[in-house]
Every structure is written in structure tokens, then in C-alpha cells.
Design a protein around this motif. Structure first.
Motif, PDB file in Angstrom:
ATOM      1  N   PRO A   1       0.836  -1.211   0.000  1.00  0.00           N
ATOM      2  CA  PRO A   1       0.000   0.000   0.000  1.00  0.00           C
ATOM      3  C   PRO A   1       0.872   1.264   0.000  1.00  0.00           C
ATOM      4  CG  PRO A   1      -0.713  -1.575   1.688  1.00  0.00           C
ATOM      5  CD  PRO A   1       0.654  -1.996   1.228  1.00  0.00           C
TER       6      PRO A   1
ATOM      7  N   THR B   1       0.777  12.735   5.702  1.00  0.00           N
ATOM      8  CA  THR B   1       0.724  14.065   6.331  1.00  0.00           C
ATOM      9  C   THR B   1       1.899  14.302   7.287  1.00  0.00           C
ATOM     10  OG1 THR B   1      -0.899  13.100   7.826  1.00  0.00           O
ATOM     11  CG2 THR B   1      -1.740  14.565   6.150  1.00  0.00           C
TER      12      THR B   1
ATOM     13  N   PHE C   1       4.779  13.732   6.738  1.00  0.00           N
ATOM     14  CA  PHE C   1       5.959  14.077   5.956  1.00  0.00           C
ATOM     15  C   PHE C   1       5.728  15.287   5.053  1.00  0.00           C
ATOM     16  CE2 PHE C   1       9.809  11.234   5.567  1.00  0.00           C
ATOM     17  CZ  PHE C   1      10.657  12.261   5.221  1.00  0.00           C
TER      18      PHE C   1
ATOM     19  N   LYS D   1       5.739   9.751  -0.450  1.00  0.00           N
ATOM     20  CA  LYS D   1       6.848   9.493   0.504  1.00  0.00           C
ATOM     21  C   LYS D   1       7.573   8.199   0.146  1.00  0.00           C
ATOM     22  CE  LYS D   1       3.644   7.511   3.854  1.00  0.00           C
ATOM     23  NZ  LYS D   1       3.182   7.401   5.218  1.00  0.00           N
ATOM     24  N   GLU D   2       6.843   7.256  -0.478  1.00  0.00           N
ATOM     25  CA  GLU D   2       7.451   5.972  -0.871  1.00  0.00           C
ATOM     26  C   GLU D   2       8.506   6.164  -1.958  1.00  0.00           C
ATOM     27  OE1 GLU D   2       4.165   6.609  -0.823  1.00  0.00           O
ATOM     28  OE2 GLU D   2       3.396   5.342   0.804  1.00  0.00           O
TER      29      GLU D   2
ATOM     30  N   GLN E   1      -8.807   7.621   0.538  1.00  0.00           N
ATOM     31  CA  GLN E   1      -7.855   7.135   1.532  1.00  0.00           C
ATOM     32  C   GLN E   1      -8.585   6.767   2.825  1.00  0.00           C
ATOM     33  OE1 GLN E   1      -6.724   9.179  -1.164  1.00  0.00           O
ATOM     34  NE2 GLN E   1      -5.968   7.116  -1.457  1.00  0.00           N
TER      35      GLN E   1
ATOM     36  N   CYS F   1       3.934  -2.392   4.344  1.00  0.00           N
ATOM     37  CA  CYS F   1       3.689  -0.950   4.239  1.00  0.00           C
ATOM     38  C   CYS F   1       4.777  -0.339   3.345  1.00  0.00           C
ATOM     39  CB  CYS F   1       3.728  -0.292   5.614  1.00  0.00           C
ATOM     40  SG  CYS F   1       2.232  -0.612   6.541  1.00  0.00           S
TER      41      CYS F   1
HETATM   42  P1  UTP Z   1       0.426   5.460   7.414  1.00  0.00           P
HETATM   43  O1  UTP Z   1      -0.123   4.960   8.682  1.00  0.00           O
HETATM   44  O2  UTP Z   1       1.844   5.914   7.424  1.00  0.00           O
HETATM   45  O3  UTP Z   1      -0.548   6.604   6.884  1.00  0.00           O
HETATM   46  O4  UTP Z   1       0.221   4.333   6.322  1.00  0.00           O
HETATM   47  P2  UTP Z   1      -0.311   7.754   5.825  1.00  0.00           P
HETATM   48  O5  UTP Z   1      -1.637   8.351   5.549  1.00  0.00           O
HETATM   49  O6  UTP Z   1       0.457   7.270   4.637  1.00  0.00           O
HETATM   50  O7  UTP Z   1       0.666   8.782   6.552  1.00  0.00           O
HETATM   51  P3  UTP Z   1       0.384   9.906   7.647  1.00  0.00           P
HETATM   52  O8  UTP Z   1       0.034   9.194   8.916  1.00  0.00           O
HETATM   53  O9  UTP Z   1      -0.708  10.793   7.105  1.00  0.00           O
HETATM   54  O10 UTP Z   1       1.679  10.639   7.723  1.00  0.00           O
HETATM   55  C1  UTP Z   1       0.982   3.127   6.291  1.00  0.00           C
HETATM   56  C2  UTP Z   1       1.065   2.641   4.869  1.00  0.00           C
HETATM   57  O11 UTP Z   1      -0.240   2.414   4.336  1.00  0.00           O
HETATM   58  C3  UTP Z   1      -0.477   3.194   3.175  1.00  0.00           C
HETATM   59  C4  UTP Z   1       0.555   4.323   3.232  1.00  0.00           C
HETATM   60  O12 UTP Z   1       0.879   4.788   1.925  1.00  0.00           O
HETATM   61  C5  UTP Z   1       1.728   3.673   3.943  1.00  0.00           C
HETATM   62  O13 UTP Z   1       2.591   2.997   3.054  1.00  0.00           O
HETATM   63  N1  UTP Z   1      -1.903   3.662   3.185  1.00  0.00           N
HETATM   64  C6  UTP Z   1      -2.432   4.241   4.290  1.00  0.00           C
HETATM   65  C7  UTP Z   1      -2.662   3.494   2.049  1.00  0.00           C
HETATM   66  O14 UTP Z   1      -2.191   2.957   1.021  1.00  0.00           O
HETATM   67  N2  UTP Z   1      -3.967   3.935   2.046  1.00  0.00           N
HETATM   68  C8  UTP Z   1      -4.530   4.505   3.132  1.00  0.00           C
HETATM   69  O15 UTP Z   1      -5.734   4.870   3.076  1.00  0.00           O
HETATM   70  C9  UTP Z   1      -3.743   4.671   4.289  1.00  0.00           C
END
Ligand code: UTP
Length: 290
Positions: free
Chosen positions: A9, A15, A17, A26-27, A106, A129
Motif C-alpha cells: 500500500p 501528512t 511528511f 513518501k514511498e 484514503q 507498508c
Molecule cells: P500510514 O499509517 O503511514 O498513513 O500508512 P499515511 O496516511 O500514509 O501517513 P500519515 O500518517 O498521514 O503521515 C501506512 C502505509 O499504508 C499506506 C501508506 O501509503 C503507507 O505505506 N496507506 C495508508 C494506504 O495505502 N492507504 C490509506 O488509506 C492509508
């Protein structure tokens, strides 16, 4: 008991970052000269994974671009005497079968994994992740988890490590029914981001799992949980009512690259592990006045 698929995913908002994540996934942020994501792909390849499903959001075309063949660019590099680089980018695009599925909203990690259902069908699969990388000696953490999955007869494996007691509030925490060996635990329950006084143990879920396809039936019915998101942990808690779920304490040093400090630590450690940078980097760090 084949595990040939991995779901990564990468559709999160990132957010933590900001501001870079306004324009760049970020990936895709680099750790030295490769995107964060590519370290996870390499871990999967070490485990014998052949098919990688990226869950992306609508704007994240840079991930697709990185893993797609670009014959014109390869030819241009060759024409300019840079065959080594042409070979390098060719290898990246051909090291696995890459699939892309868009998560339009999301709604959380569990919802992101659910989007892979039509590609995975009834196959077993790994979930990693897209912002959690590991450095390791020997088997990659994903390979360790796949081996554990085979050992327990194809039941869910939650990968993780013991964390400092005060940090367990940030993760999924494990309730243990029985420890089977030094690394493997049979779980009784699992709680997402518990209050410190309610955490069942300091064993944390750290961004890697192996599932059989039954998890999709649970994800289909998982309501929004902590933070208003569809949580993977909640689906795991449901499957636990029907069959055994295990925890595997993997070896390796894990970095949360969705967090700015975790990302910086990963860059320093990866750079120090590479011969071409090690000496110069140590010299630079020693020259700093703290
Ligand atoms: P995170 O918990 O880090 O959430 O997701 P986020 O939304 O990416 O980051 P913050 O908290 O807003 O900074 C863990 C992994 O799950 C993916 C993210 O891309 C990350 O690799 N993810 C998270 C999804 O693919 N979809 C989502 O709806 C939520």
C-alpha cells in the motif's frame, strides 16, 4: 504452500511528511539513490515473490514510471555511452511482474489492502507498508515471515518486534495465548494503538504480514475503527475468531520512513553500509561539532 504475491500500500496521504508529500509520494523519497519503496520490493524478491501489487492514489504516477520499461530512455543512455545505467533501469522494470491498483479514497490501510482483492484472488500474499524499510543480515524479514507462514500451515502471520513499553501506543499490540518457539507466538487478541495501561504486551505489529485470501472476507465487512479508518488490525481480530493467527518476531533493523527522523536514520545507516560512501561519511560525521 506458495506465496508469490505481495501487496504494497502506497496510497496514504503522508501528512507526517509534509510539505514534500504535497508533490512527491513518501514511498518515492530517496534513500541514497533508490526510492524507499525499492528496498521493500527487494525484501519481497528475496522471499521468492514474483508479483507485486502497488496500491496507489490517483496522482502517484511516479511509482508506475519508476517500475515501467522505458526503451527510449534506455536507448538514449546507450547512445551516450552509458550502457551500465541502461542495464540498471532495465533490470528494475523486469525484476517482477508489477500491478497497480488505485485506491480512490484514503480510507485506511485495511481498505487499501482490500483494493488488491481482484488481483490476488485466492492466492496467499504478503502485505508490506510502503514506508517501512529494514536492514538485515541473511534472510529478509519478509522471507522470515513467509517461512513462518509455511511452518504454521498457511495461517495469518503478523510480523513485528518488541518495542519500548512507552512506544507500544503507536502500534498494533499483541495479546499472546502461547509462545511456540523463540520467535513465534500464537495470539489471543490484537489491539490497534492501545492506551499504555491497556497494552496486552510490548510486541508490536511493524508493517509486514502474510495472509491467506480469507482476510478479504473480513476486510469486506470491517467498519471504520481507530482514527475513522478501515484498519487491517480490526480484520485480523475478526479472522482470529475463526482460525489461528500467529506473530513472528523478525530479525532486522526497522525504520519508519513515514516519519522524518526514521527516514533520516535510514539514509545514514544505508549510506554507511555502502563501501563507496562509508569512509567519507564517517570523516564528515567526525568533523561535526556537537
Ligand atoms: P500510514 O499509517 O503511514 O498513513 O500508512 P499515511 O496516511 O500514509 O501517513 P500519515 O500518517 O498521514 O503521515 C501506512 C502505509 O499504508 C499506506 C501508506 O501509503 C503507507 O505505506 N496507506 C495508508 C494506504 O495505502 N492507504 C490509506 O488509506 C492509508
Amino acid at each position: 504452500m506458495n506465496v508469490k504475491y505481495a501487496v504494497i500500500p502506497c496510497a496514504g496521504k503522508g501528512t507526517r511528511f509534509l510539505p514534500i508529500t504535497k508533490g512527491v509520494a513518501k514511498e518515492m523519497c530517496p534513500i541514497v539513490d533508490r526510492p524507499t519503496l525499492d528496498y521493500i520490493v527487494e525484501e519481497c524478491l528475496d522471499a521468492g515473490i514474483t508479483d507485486i501489487v502497488f496500491i496507489i492514489s490517483e496522482g502517484k504516477d511516479d511509482i508506475k514510471k519508476y517500475y515501467s520499461l522505458d526503451e527510449e530512455y534506455e536507448k538514449d543512455l546507450i547512445d551516450h555511452g552509458k550502457k551500465d545505467f541502461a542495464d540498471l533501469i532495465h533490470k528494475i522494470a523486469t525484476k517482477a511482474n508489477f500491478h497497480y491498483v488505485i485506491q480512490h479514497e484514503q480510507l485506511g490501510l485495511g481498505h487499501a489492502v482490500l483494493q488488491a482483492k481482484d488481483v490476488i484472488k485466492d492466492n496467499n500474499f504478503v502485505v508490506c507498508c510502503g514506508d517501512d524499510i529494514c536492514t538485515y543480515q541473511g534472510d529478509s524479514p519478509v522471507k522470515q515471515l513467509v517461512k513462518a507462514f509455511e511452518k504454521v500451515g498457511g495461517k495469518t502471520i503478523v510480523g513485528g518486534q518488541k518495542v519500548k513499553h512507552e512506544n507500544i501506543v503507536k502500534y498494533g499490540a499483541m495479546g499472546v495465548q502461547k509462545q511456540l518457539d523463540e520467535k513465534t507466538y500464537l495470539l489471543s487478541h490484537i489491539v490497534e494503538k492501545p492506551k499504555l495501561e491497556e497494552a496486552p504486551s510490548d510486541l508490536a505489529s511493524l508493517g509486514k504480514w502474510v495472509f491467506n485470501s480469507k482476510i478479504f472476507e473480513e476486510l469486506d465487512h470491517t467498519p471504520k475503527g481507530a482514527g475513522g479508518e478501515i484498519q487491517l488490525t480490526d480484520a485480523i481480530a475478526q479472522i482470529m475468531k475463526k482460525e489461528e493467527v500467529y506473530y513472528y518476531d523478525f530479525d532486522g533493523k526497522r525504520y519508519d520512513c513515514g516519519d522524518k527522523l526514521g527516514y533520516l536514520e535510514a539514509i545514514i545507516d544505508v549510506a554507511l553500509s555502502r563501501d563507496e560512501f562509508r569512509e567519507g561519511l564517517i570523516r564528515h560525521i567526525k568533523s561535526l561539532k556537537f
